[in-house]
Design a protein around this motif. Structure first.
Motif, PDB file in Angstrom:
ATOM      1  N   ALA A   1     109.203  20.074  68.430  1.00  0.00           N
ATOM      2  CA  ALA A   1     108.373  18.896  68.550  1.00  0.00           C
ATOM      3  C   ALA A   1     109.026  17.867  69.642  1.00  0.00           C
ATOM      4  O   ALA A   1     108.298  17.112  70.145  1.00  0.00           O
ATOM      5  N   GLY A   2     110.396  17.485  68.682  1.00  0.00           N
ATOM      6  CA  GLY A   2     111.312  16.484  69.222  1.00  0.00           C
ATOM      7  C   GLY A   2     111.533  16.586  70.585  1.00  0.00           C
ATOM      8  O   GLY A   2     111.599  15.797  71.867  1.00  0.00           O
ATOM      9  N   VAL A   3     112.126  18.748  71.435  1.00  0.00           N
ATOM     10  CA  VAL A   3     111.843  18.647  72.795  1.00  0.00           C
ATOM     11  C   VAL A   3     110.220  18.375  73.167  1.00  0.00           C
ATOM     12  O   VAL A   3     110.008  17.558  74.598  1.00  0.00           O
ATOM     13  N   PHE A   4     109.494  18.387  72.751  1.00  0.00           N
ATOM     14  CA  PHE A   4     108.319  18.339  73.662  1.00  0.00           C
ATOM     15  C   PHE A   4     107.845  17.041  73.581  1.00  0.00           C
ATOM     16  O   PHE A   4     107.505  16.034  74.419  1.00  0.00           O
ATOM     17  N   ILE A   5     108.244  15.804  72.634  1.00  0.00           N
ATOM     18  CA  ILE A   5     107.507  14.063  72.632  1.00  0.00           C
ATOM     19  C   ILE A   5     109.053  14.512  74.071  1.00  0.00           C
ATOM     20  O   ILE A   5     108.648  13.105  74.424  1.00  0.00           O
ATOM     21  N   GLY A   6     110.695  14.219  73.658  1.00  0.00           N
ATOM     22  CA  GLY A   6     111.132  14.060  74.905  1.00  0.00           C
ATOM     23  C   GLY A   6     110.637  14.134  76.309  1.00  0.00           C
ATOM     24  O   GLY A   6     110.447  13.166  76.685  1.00  0.00           O
ATOM     25  N   SER A   7     109.928  15.302  76.332  1.00  0.00           N
ATOM     26  CA  SER A   7     109.448  15.909  77.653  1.00  0.00           C
ATOM     27  C   SER A   7     108.241  14.735  78.358  1.00  0.00           C
ATOM     28  O   SER A   7     108.780  14.098  79.333  1.00  0.00           O
ATOM     29  N   PHE A   8     107.158  15.030  77.463  1.00  0.00           N
ATOM     30  CA  PHE A   8     106.327  14.518  77.638  1.00  0.00           C
ATOM     31  C   PHE A   8     106.265  12.488  77.578  1.00  0.00           C
ATOM     32  O   PHE A   8     105.850  11.483  78.669  1.00  0.00           O
ATOM     33  N   THR A   9     107.382  12.284  76.615  1.00  0.00           N
ATOM     34  CA  THR A   9     107.458  10.782  76.972  1.00  0.00           C
ATOM     35  C   THR A   9     108.457  10.162  79.221  1.00  0.00           C
ATOM     36  O   THR A   9     107.960   9.708  79.221  1.00  0.00           O
ATOM     37  N   TRP A  10     108.863  11.463  78.962  1.00  0.00           N
ATOM     38  CA  TRP A  10     109.949  11.131  80.259  1.00  0.00           C
ATOM     39  C   TRP A  10     109.015  11.600  81.460  1.00  0.00           C
ATOM     40  O   TRP A  10     109.002  10.663  82.788  1.00  0.00           O
ATOM     41  N   PHE A  11     107.519  12.317  80.903  1.00  0.00           N
ATOM     42  CA  PHE A  11     106.454  12.831  82.101  1.00  0.00           C
ATOM     43  C   PHE A  11     105.964  11.365  82.264  1.00  0.00           C
ATOM     44  O   PHE A  11     106.091  10.999  83.636  1.00  0.00           O
ATOM     45  N   MET A  12     105.532  10.753  81.873  1.00  0.00           N
ATOM     46  CA  MET A  12     105.156   9.694  81.351  1.00  0.00           C
ATOM     47  C   MET A  12     105.690   8.484  82.371  1.00  0.00           C
ATOM     48  O   MET A  12     104.891   7.512  82.602  1.00  0.00           O
ATOM     49  N   ALA A  13     106.243   8.326  81.668  1.00  0.00           N
ATOM     50  CA  ALA A  13     107.868   7.386  82.347  1.00  0.00           C
ATOM     51  C   ALA A  13     107.497   7.493  84.278  1.00  0.00           C
ATOM     52  O   ALA A  13     107.372   6.534  84.752  1.00  0.00           O
ATOM     53  N   LEU A  14     107.784   8.909  84.166  1.00  0.00           N
ATOM     54  CA  LEU A  14     108.033   9.041  85.895  1.00  0.00           C
ATOM     55  C   LEU A  14     106.477   9.242  86.372  1.00  0.00           C
ATOM     56  O   LEU A  14     106.438   8.448  87.471  1.00  0.00           O
ATOM     57  N   SER A  15     105.498   9.223  86.122  1.00  0.00           N
ATOM     58  CA  SER A  15     104.516   8.873  86.353  1.00  0.00           C
ATOM     59  C   SER A  15     103.462   7.559  86.428  1.00  0.00           C
ATOM     60  O   SER A  15     103.431   7.213  87.572  1.00  0.00           O
ATOM     61  N   GLY A  16     104.303   6.682  85.478  1.00  0.00           N
ATOM     62  CA  GLY A  16     103.853   5.464  85.892  1.00  0.00           C
ATOM     63  C   GLY A  16     104.566   5.263  86.370  1.00  0.00           C
ATOM     64  O   GLY A  16     103.883   4.579  87.457  1.00  0.00           O
ATOM     65  N   THR A  17     106.272   5.205  86.948  1.00  0.00           N
ATOM     66  CA  THR A  17     107.090   4.696  87.733  1.00  0.00           C
ATOM     67  C   THR A  17     106.528   4.975  89.226  1.00  0.00           C
ATOM     68  O   THR A  17     106.125   4.241  90.244  1.00  0.00           O
ATOM     69  N   THR A  18     106.293   5.574  89.126  1.00  0.00           N
ATOM     70  CA  THR A  18     105.630   6.248  90.503  1.00  0.00           C
ATOM     71  C   THR A  18     104.080   6.004  91.285  1.00  0.00           C
ATOM     72  O   THR A  18     104.097   5.339  92.415  1.00  0.00           O
ATOM     73  N   SER A  19     103.113   5.567  90.465  1.00  0.00           N
ATOM     74  CA  SER A  19     101.860   4.593  90.021  1.00  0.00           C
ATOM     75  C   SER A  19     101.790   3.926  90.876  1.00  0.00           C
ATOM     76  O   SER A  19     101.172   3.367  91.915  1.00  0.00           O
ATOM     77  N   VAL A  20     102.830   2.763  90.285  1.00  0.00           N
ATOM     78  CA  VAL A  20     103.113   1.397  90.794  1.00  0.00           C
ATOM     79  C   VAL A  20     103.470   1.289  91.945  1.00  0.00           C
ATOM     80  O   VAL A  20     103.845   0.145  92.525  1.00  0.00           O
ATOM     81  N   PHE A  21     104.509   2.594  91.934  1.00  0.00           N
ATOM     82  CA  PHE A  21     105.481   1.735  93.917  1.00  0.00           C
ATOM     83  C   PHE A  21     104.625   2.641  94.631  1.00  0.00           C
ATOM     84  O   PHE A  21     105.437   3.199  96.002  1.00  0.00           O
ATOM     85  N   ARG A  22     103.565   3.371  94.299  1.00  0.00           N
ATOM     86  CA  ARG A  22     103.223   4.326  95.514  1.00  0.00           C
ATOM     87  C   ARG A  22     103.572   4.257  96.711  1.00  0.00           C
ATOM     88  O   ARG A  22     102.784   4.552  98.067  1.00  0.00           O
ATOM     89  N   GLY A  23     101.715   2.486  96.280  1.00  0.00           N
ATOM     90  CA  GLY A  23     101.999   1.710  97.376  1.00  0.00           C
ATOM     91  C   GLY A  23     102.761   1.040  98.244  1.00  0.00           C
ATOM     92  O   GLY A  23     102.674   0.706  99.670  1.00  0.00           O
ATOM     93  N   ARG A  24     104.243   0.605  97.727  1.00  0.00           N
ATOM     94  CA  ARG A  24     104.919  -0.050  98.619  1.00  0.00           C
ATOM     95  C   ARG A  24     105.676   0.725  99.219  1.00  0.00           C
ATOM     96  O   ARG A  24     106.964  -0.025  99.885  1.00  0.00           O
TER      97      ARG A  24
END
Length: 75
Positions: A22-45
Protein backbone atom coordinates in the motif's frame (compact mmCIF):
# COMPACT_ATOMS: atom_id res chain seq x y z
CA UNK A 1 13.08 -5.74 -3.45
CA UNK A 2 10.49 -7.26 -1.13
CA UNK A 3 12.71 -10.26 -0.49
CA UNK A 4 15.62 -8.02 0.45
CA UNK A 5 13.40 -6.29 3.00
CA UNK A 6 12.69 -9.60 4.70
CA UNK A 7 9.12 -10.15 3.55
CA UNK A 8 9.98 -13.54 2.08
CA UNK A 9 11.04 -14.75 5.53
CA UNK A 10 8.08 -13.17 7.34
CA UNK A 11 5.39 -14.84 5.24
CA UNK A 12 3.03 -14.98 8.22
CA UNK A 13 2.96 -11.23 8.62
CA UNK A 14 0.35 -10.35 6.03
CA UNK A 15 -0.29 -6.95 7.61
CA UNK A 16 3.33 -5.88 7.12
CA UNK A 17 3.31 -7.02 3.51
CA UNK A 18 0.01 -5.27 2.86
CA UNK A 19 1.28 -2.06 4.43
CA UNK A 20 4.42 -2.16 2.29
CA UNK A 21 2.50 -2.72 -0.94
CA UNK A 22 0.00 0.00 0.00
CA UNK A 23 2.86 2.39 0.75
CA UNK A 24 4.49 1.71 -2.60
CA UNK A 25 1.15 2.24 -4.34
CA UNK A 26 0.39 5.49 -2.52
CA UNK A 27 3.90 6.80 -3.12
CA UNK A 28 3.74 5.97 -6.83
CA UNK A 29 0.30 7.53 -7.13
CA UNK A 30 1.43 10.71 -5.37
CA UNK A 31 4.51 11.01 -7.58
CA UNK A 32 2.43 10.47 -10.74
CA UNK A 33 -0.11 13.12 -9.71
CA UNK A 34 2.60 15.65 -8.82
CA UNK A 35 4.42 15.04 -12.09
CA UNK A 36 1.22 15.28 -14.15
CA UNK A 37 0.12 18.44 -12.35
CA UNK A 38 3.47 20.13 -12.82
CA UNK A 39 3.52 19.17 -16.49
CA UNK A 40 0.04 20.59 -17.07
CA UNK A 41 1.03 23.89 -15.42
CA UNK A 42 4.13 24.38 -17.59
CA UNK A 43 2.73 22.91 -20.81
CA UNK A 44 1.78 26.24 -22.37
CA UNK A 45 5.06 27.91 -21.46
CA UNK A 46 7.35 25.47 -23.24
CA UNK A 47 7.93 26.54 -26.83
CA UNK A 48 9.29 24.21 -29.56
CA UNK A 49 12.85 25.63 -29.35
CA UNK A 50 12.86 25.09 -25.59
CA UNK A 51 11.61 21.54 -26.14
CA UNK A 52 14.51 20.87 -28.52
CA UNK A 53 16.98 21.84 -25.79
CA UNK A 54 15.12 19.77 -23.17
CA UNK A 55 15.29 16.77 -25.51
CA UNK A 56 19.00 17.31 -26.16
CA UNK A 57 19.77 17.56 -22.45
CA UNK A 58 17.68 14.48 -21.68
CA UNK A 59 19.36 12.50 -24.45
CA UNK A 60 22.79 13.51 -23.22
CA UNK A 61 21.96 12.43 -19.68
CA UNK A 62 20.54 9.08 -20.82
CA UNK A 63 23.58 8.44 -23.04
CA UNK A 64 25.86 9.37 -20.14
CA UNK A 65 24.11 6.95 -17.79
CA UNK A 66 24.32 4.24 -20.45
CA UNK A 67 28.02 4.85 -21.00
CA UNK A 68 28.62 4.73 -17.26
CA UNK A 69 26.69 1.45 -16.99
CA UNK A 70 28.74 -0.12 -19.78
CA UNK A 71 31.98 1.23 -18.32
CA UNK A 72 31.20 -0.11 -14.84
CA UNK A 73 30.14 -3.50 -16.25
CA UNK A 74 33.39 -3.85 -18.18
CA UNK A 75 35.61 -2.50 -15.44
Amino acid sequence: MFASLGLAEAAGEAAAATALVAGVFIGSFTWFMALSGTTSVFRGRVTPPVMVWINRASGTLIAGFGAYAVWSALG
